[in-house]
Design an enzyme around this catalytic site. Structure first.
Site, PDB file in Angstrom:
ATOM      1  CB  SER A 577     -73.719   0.355 -49.656  1.00 16.15           C
ATOM      2  OG  SER A 577     -75.031   0.255 -50.115  1.00 16.15           O
ATOM      3  CG  ASP A 662     -75.639  -4.118 -55.834  1.00 18.03           C
ATOM      4  OD1 ASP A 662     -76.675  -4.191 -55.157  1.00 18.03           O
ATOM      5  OD2 ASP A 662     -74.593  -3.598 -55.426  1.00 18.03           O
ATOM      6  CG  HIS A 697     -75.487  -4.411 -52.011  1.00 20.70           C
ATOM      7  ND1 HIS A 697     -75.190  -3.270 -52.737  1.00 20.70           N
ATOM      8  CD2 HIS A 697     -75.556  -4.011 -50.717  1.00 20.70           C
ATOM      9  CE1 HIS A 697     -75.093  -2.236 -51.916  1.00 20.70           C
ATOM     10  NE2 HIS A 697     -75.297  -2.664 -50.694  1.00 20.70           N
TER      11      HIS A 697
END
Length: 732
Positions: A577, A662, A697
């Site tokens: 991330s 995501d 995610h």
């Protein structure tokens, strides 16, 4: 929800091994040994701002949610999906020689996990609550028992049954009504973190007709047992935007709007105080907090603002008896503790309880009738400070290991001298401990059971400091097996995050054991951008100081190489991330330092994303990265944005992962990045993209299913180390 929390602290395979077979240069995997990689279509888009134009040949990869979910995809959607599937097929081809290893890895990883397991029960409002797993189940079972753990079990939700027929299934925000008869819970079946809230009658088992759509998943019950407050999202940006009051049995179109956030840089939410006396609306941006409170016995009343909203004022509130405690950075960079009467909460009424300290970050409190537990962070370690409110005495819990993490657990009751906290380290499995704050006696209620056994004494933890180029000392935490010799042939995995003030603490991971057993060293670089060393540490790694995060990581890597912990031929890096942004930046800056890099759901197209306010998270993060609509921020962000700085040079072997749905980092960022890297890079190293076509995610939703993707990541590193049983196709 910041671009985070794909924090899968590194986990690897399980096999006892006496040593590592080293791969020679001629045996190293080469991209040219495999079929040609996908060649993404280029269609130039010109993006202009501040008189500067950028050419983006892969801007066309962006799809809307509607396009992704359409039963009859349009031409653009088909091209994007075909490209992602082609990349997945290429990754599968390159990794074909690891198929048996990936299967073995998956079985080993889940083999360490206790299949039939149960959390430590906690007592609240007459019931013991706990979560348990059954062998063969991917999802939790939420349950409770009335009065005693010997009582008959009541199953609140069996998520295994609920998830049948879904590729992805997530339950969150379980809230039981004050009279113990109703359960509110949120469900997401797409992995976009958009939940619909349902209600269950716990006496009859009936799911009520009330359904609240497009929510954050959680909320708060008023004390009348029929009024529920919840938060909805903007359907485009996914920002939490409005808070409604719902009365059971009434159509939700009639729900009353009680709060609407007009500033798109703020997240909002609603929850109930530990005292059960207040419904609290909390709003937060990167640099400010704001609260509104309502008597929980008066659900139709008006919320009142706790204190005036001020930029750069961050604080949290905690109700107790007739006052609120306030943890605040008002004239206190590392925060201090204040208190104020419950009916006079503006700042002029606040009185100091714990003063500010230059070397200690106050991160939170837990309140009991006779004690106050203060969570602190100092010298990159967490601490728990026990303050006796009857006699003024205080003490700290003592921990023996050089690096560890300790934090308060579930403590719903005020009237107790028992504190529950969690303790772990890189060698000690996660433990739930009950501490008597009067007698100072400790009782381990549960320690994570490692199937197959684990001896912490077989492993060594080190805390060392690397010197950054500006002289700053960067903490590094390492773990390795006692028998491992540190040398230039030793493989080492370096992990970091470095954003949002999120500290990377040294947690135990059972799956990491087999990495250590094969002679790997695992290291965490506590780089600036986190809060390990206090608030200043965070501020030195954000906005116009962001490059410190990247150079800290590079300097930490070079320190490990220079001090013979490893070498560039055996050094690997991983981040996810915002940590994927870190990976993207360092491979542009210092690709020669790493043999391999895993960038998980990486935030790499910084400038374009932060210029597009329709993308989830963008407006909330202007105070983290900067607003590129301002020329100075644009120029600074453009100078490090990984996608914009891909150049013609050699890059390390790389595995990049993403999820089609995501909501935190849109899939097109890593997809565009990989396509551009393929076009520009001058090496013959591996570059792989893996897209989970059903998830977002955090990857797959099942308890074990997610480890199939983890097994792929770990097999990639082991392949680079020459630890795959069969030679890769096409090598000498």
């Amino acid at each position: 929800m910041k671009r985070f929390l794909y924090i899968t602290f590194v986990a690897f395979l399980t096999t006892a091994s006496a040593g590592l077979a080293q791969v020679t240069d001629t045996q190293k995997p080469r991209a040219s040994s495999y079929p040609e990689a996908p060649d993404a279509m280029q269609k130039d888009s010109i993006l202009t701002i501040h008189g500067d134009s950028r050419t983006d040949p892969y801007f066309w990869m962006r799809l809307s949610d509607e396009q992704k979910m359409a039963e009859d995809p349009d031409a653009q959607t088909q091209k994007v999906l075909e490209y992602l599937k082609a990349e997945n097929a290429y990754t599968k081809t390159v990794m074909k020689d690891t198929d048996s290893l990936q299967k073995e890895l998956f079985e080993e990883i889940v083999g360490r996990i206790k299949k039939t397991d149960e959390s430590v029960p906690y007592f609240k409002n007459g019931y013991w609550y706990y979560t348990r797993y059954e062998k063969g189940g991917e999802y939790p079972i939420y349950a409770r028992k009335k009065g005693s753990m010997e009582a008959e079990e009541e199953i609140l939700l069996n998520v295994n049954e609920m998830a049948e027929g879904h590729d992805y299934f997530s339950v969150t925000g379980l809230e039981v009504s004050p009279n113990n008869n109703l359960l509110a819970f949120g469900v997401d079946t797409l992995s976009r973190r958009i939940y619909h809230i349902k209600f269950k009658n716990l006496e009859t088992g009936e799911i009520l007709n009330d359904v609240l759509e497009n929510t954050t998943g959680g909320g708060a019950w008023a004390n009348d047992n029929e009024t529920y407050f919840y938060t909805t999202k903007n359907k485009v940006s996914l920002l939490s935007e409005k808070i409604f009051r719902h009365k059971l049995g009434e159509p939700n179109k009639q729900d009353d709007l009680v709060y609407q956030e007009e500033d798109p840089s703020f997240y909002i939410g609603v929850y109930k105080s530990k005292s059960d006396e207040f419904i609290i609306i909390g709003t937060s941006s990167t640099v400010s907090n704001d609260y509104y409170v309502l008597d929980a016995n008066d659900p139709t009343g008006e919320f009142r603002q706790f204190a005036s909203r001020e930029r750069d004022h961050e604080y949290t509130i905690h109700h107790f008896k007739d006052k609120f405690y306030v943890v605040t950075n008002w004239d206190a960079k590392n925060f201090r503790l204040m208190e104020t009467p419950e009916n006079a909460t503006s700042k002029e009424n606040w009185k100091q309880v714990i003063p500010h300290r230059e070397d200690v970050l106050l991160t939170g409190i837990e309140i009991f009738n006779d004690h106050l537990v203060v969570s602190e962070r100092s010298n990159a370690l967490t601490q728990l400070r026990i303050m006796n409110q009857k006699n003024g005495e205080e003490h700290y819990l003592e921990f023996d290991e050089p690096a560890y993490v300790a934090y308060t657990s579930v403590n719903p009751e005020f009237n107790t001298d028992k504190l529950r906290y969690i303790y772990s380290s890189l060698t000690t499995p996660m433990s739930t401990i009950e501490y008597d704050m009067e007698t100072k006696a400790k009782k381990v209620l549960k320690q994570e059971e490692i199937i197959g056994g684990h001896d912490p004494g077989e492993y060594v933890t080190e805390r060392i400091f690397a010197e950054a180029r500006d002289g700053t000392k960067i903490p590094l935490t390492l773990v390795y097996k006692k028998s491992t010799e540190k040398s230039k042939e030793t493989p080492l995995l370096l992990y970091a995050y470095g954003s949002y003030g999120s500290s990377m603490d040294p947690w135990f991971r059972s799956d990491r054991l087999s990495l250590l057993d094969r002679g790997f060293i695992f290291a965490i670089a506590h780089i600036r951008g986190g809060q390990e060393m206090g608030r200043e540490w965070y501020e030195a790694g954000k906005m116009f100081n962001k490059k410190n995060t990247f150079t800290d990581f590079v300097d930490s890597a070079e320190y490990l190489i220079d001090n013979n912990y490893t070498s560039a031929d055996h050094l690997y890096a991983m981040g996810g991330s915002a940590g994927g942004l870190l990976m993207g930046a360092v491979v542009n800056m210092a690709p020669e330092n790493f043999n391999g890099v895993i960038a998980a759901v990486p935030f790499v197209d910084v400038v374009s994303t932060m210029l597009d306010e329709s993308i989830p998270l963008t407006t909330n993060e202007f105070d983290e990265w900067g607003n590129p609509k301002n020329k100075d921020s644009y120029e600074y962000m453009l100078s490090y944005s990984p996608y914009d700085n891909v150049t013609a040079q050699d890059y390390p072997n790389m595995l990049v992962t993403t999820g089609l749905f995501d909501s935190q980092v849109q899939y097109w960022e890593p997809a565009k990045w990989v396509a551009k890297l393929r076009d520009k890079k001058t090496d013959d190293n591996l570059l792989l993209l893996h897209t989970n076509m059903e998830a977002g995610h955090g990857g797959a939703s099942g308890r074990f299913e997610r480890y199939k993707e983890v097994a792929l990541e770990y097999a990639f590193l082991l392949k680079l180390e020459g630890l795959v049983p069969d030679k890769p196709a096409g090598t000498n």
